[in-house]
Design an enzyme around this catalytic site. Structure first.
Site, PDB file in Angstrom:
ATOM      1  N   HIS A   1      -8.290  -5.023  -0.078  1.00 28.96           N
ATOM      2  CA  HIS A   1      -6.841  -4.124   0.424  1.00 28.96           C
ATOM      3  C   HIS A   1      -6.507  -4.738   1.798  1.00 28.96           C
ATOM      4  CE1 HIS A   1      -3.898  -0.822  -0.103  1.00 28.96           C
ATOM      5  NE2 HIS A   1      -4.358  -0.764   1.146  1.00 28.96           N
TER       6      HIS A   1
ATOM      7  N   SER B   1       0.706  -1.251   0.082  1.00 25.36           N
ATOM      8  CA  SER B   1      -0.066   0.023  -0.115  1.00 25.36           C
ATOM      9  C   SER B   1       0.882   1.328   0.014  1.00 25.36           C
ATOM     10  CB  SER B   1      -0.960  -0.085   1.145  1.00 25.36           C
ATOM     11  OG  SER B   1      -2.058   0.916   1.218  1.00 25.36           O
TER      12      SER B   1
ATOM     13  N   ASP C   1     -10.142  -4.018  -4.508  1.00 31.56           N
ATOM     14  CA  ASP C   1      -9.767  -2.980  -3.704  1.00 31.56           C
ATOM     15  C   ASP C   1      -9.636  -1.520  -4.705  1.00 31.56           C
ATOM     16  OD1 ASP C   1      -7.464  -1.350  -2.619  1.00 31.56           O
ATOM     17  OD2 ASP C   1      -5.648  -2.802  -3.091  1.00 31.56           O
TER      18      ASP C   1
END
Length: 320
Positions: free
Chosen positions: A290, A159, A260
């Protein structure tokens, strides 16, 4: 279709009444994020060595955590993965990603150095980038102390950490091209559902921005804590997809989750790398959300993903 275990995770989070990150202060958000890890992360796998160390940084020491895989000789020279944790450049730390780093060390047979970079809102962009590069540079120059091979050096993260890994790869390339001495030679990128474009205008942002672990409200909140103003979104150090060119970067293994908000910008970055002639292995987990990599206690595909990342690193370093 949403993976059944991922669906159960989303339902459990909703039933728990856990507030959205966007409704909390940064200290509250960090506390909630850290406290909820135990319910979804596996037991910590044994490794041969774990050590809390530090690298000099532009604003003082940068905390690091150094791992060596289980069953490895203490003196063996290993490839190394410099890992940047996720958390929107605001939350997350060495502890929240400890189990993932242990797993990556064991699966890849590499040393792993996890970086606790400065975060917003206390330290705005580009402080995280500066720390990410400073830590990378220190690791590459302390090869004897760390018992690593600086020619087998990878960067990676999930991320926001994937964003930082992509950015330092570009930064190192540019510094080397400018003739700067002592630039780390990155051999590989491990980018796990990376944030690559701060504008958040893709279809996946619209489709999955509600009722998921990462929401549009939380993403807006993260950016407000991290960026100084709207113009920072245009800076490639925040949005690496907007870099002028991506040629000459290290090969990459790029993972996305199908459900996501960041899915499309991850795929777009993989495509842009390929267009620039960079070898890319693109791996999608279609039914995942995610953050799933950290949820190995309740989402078995998390453990599969870490195992596959380990294989990718082994192959990259000629150890497969």
């Amino acid at each position: 279709m949403l993976d059944p275990e991922a669906k159960a995770l989303l339902e459990a989070v909703k039933a728990s009444g856990r507030p959205d990150i966007s409704t909390l202060s940064p200290p509250e958000a960090r506390k909630v994020y850290k406290e909820t890890r135990a319910a979804i992360t596996p037991d910590p796998p044994e490794v041969s060595e774990v050590d809390n160390i530090a690298a000099p940084g532009p604003n003082g020491p940068i905390p690091l955590r150094y791992y060596r895989p289980a069953g490895i000789d203490k003196k063996e020279i290993l490839p190394v993965l410099v890992f940047y944790h996720g958390g929107g450049w605001v939350i997350g730390d060495l502890d929240t990603h400890d189990i993932a780093c242990r797993g990556l060390a064991n699966e890849s047979r590499c040393a792993v150095v996890s970086v606790d970079y400065r975060m917003g809102p206390e330290f705005k962009f580009p402080a995280a980038v500066e720390d990410a590069y400073a830590a990378l540079h220190w690791v590459a120059t302390e090869d004897k102390q760390l018992r690593i091979n600086p020619k087998k050096l990878a960067v990676g993260g999930d991320s926001a950490g994937g964003n930082l890994a992509a950015v330092v790869a570009i930064l190192a390339r540019d510094k080397a091209r400018a003739g700067e001495e002592g630039v780390p030679k990155i051999a590989y990128q491990l980018l796990v559902y990376p944030a690559t474009d701060m504008h958040m205008k893709t279809d996946s942002h619209a489709r999955y921005g509600k009722d998921h672990l990462l929401t549009r409200d939380s993403m807006d909140w993260f950016q407000a804590q991290y960026l100084n103003d709207e113009t920072d979104r245009l800076d490639w150090r925040a949005s690496p997809l907007l870099a002028k060119n991506l040629d000459g970067l290290p090969p990459a293994y790029l993972v996305v989750a199908g459900h996501d908000p960041l899915r499309d910008e991850g795929e777009a970055y993989a495509h842009a790398l390929k267009q620039a002639g960079v070898p890319v292995a693109f791996r999608e987990f279609p039914g995942q959300v995610h953050g799933f990599m950290l949820a190995g206690r309740v989402v078995p595909q998390a453990n599969q993903a870490i195992a596959e990342m380990g294989v990718a690193l082994k192959l990259a370093f000629g150890q497969g």
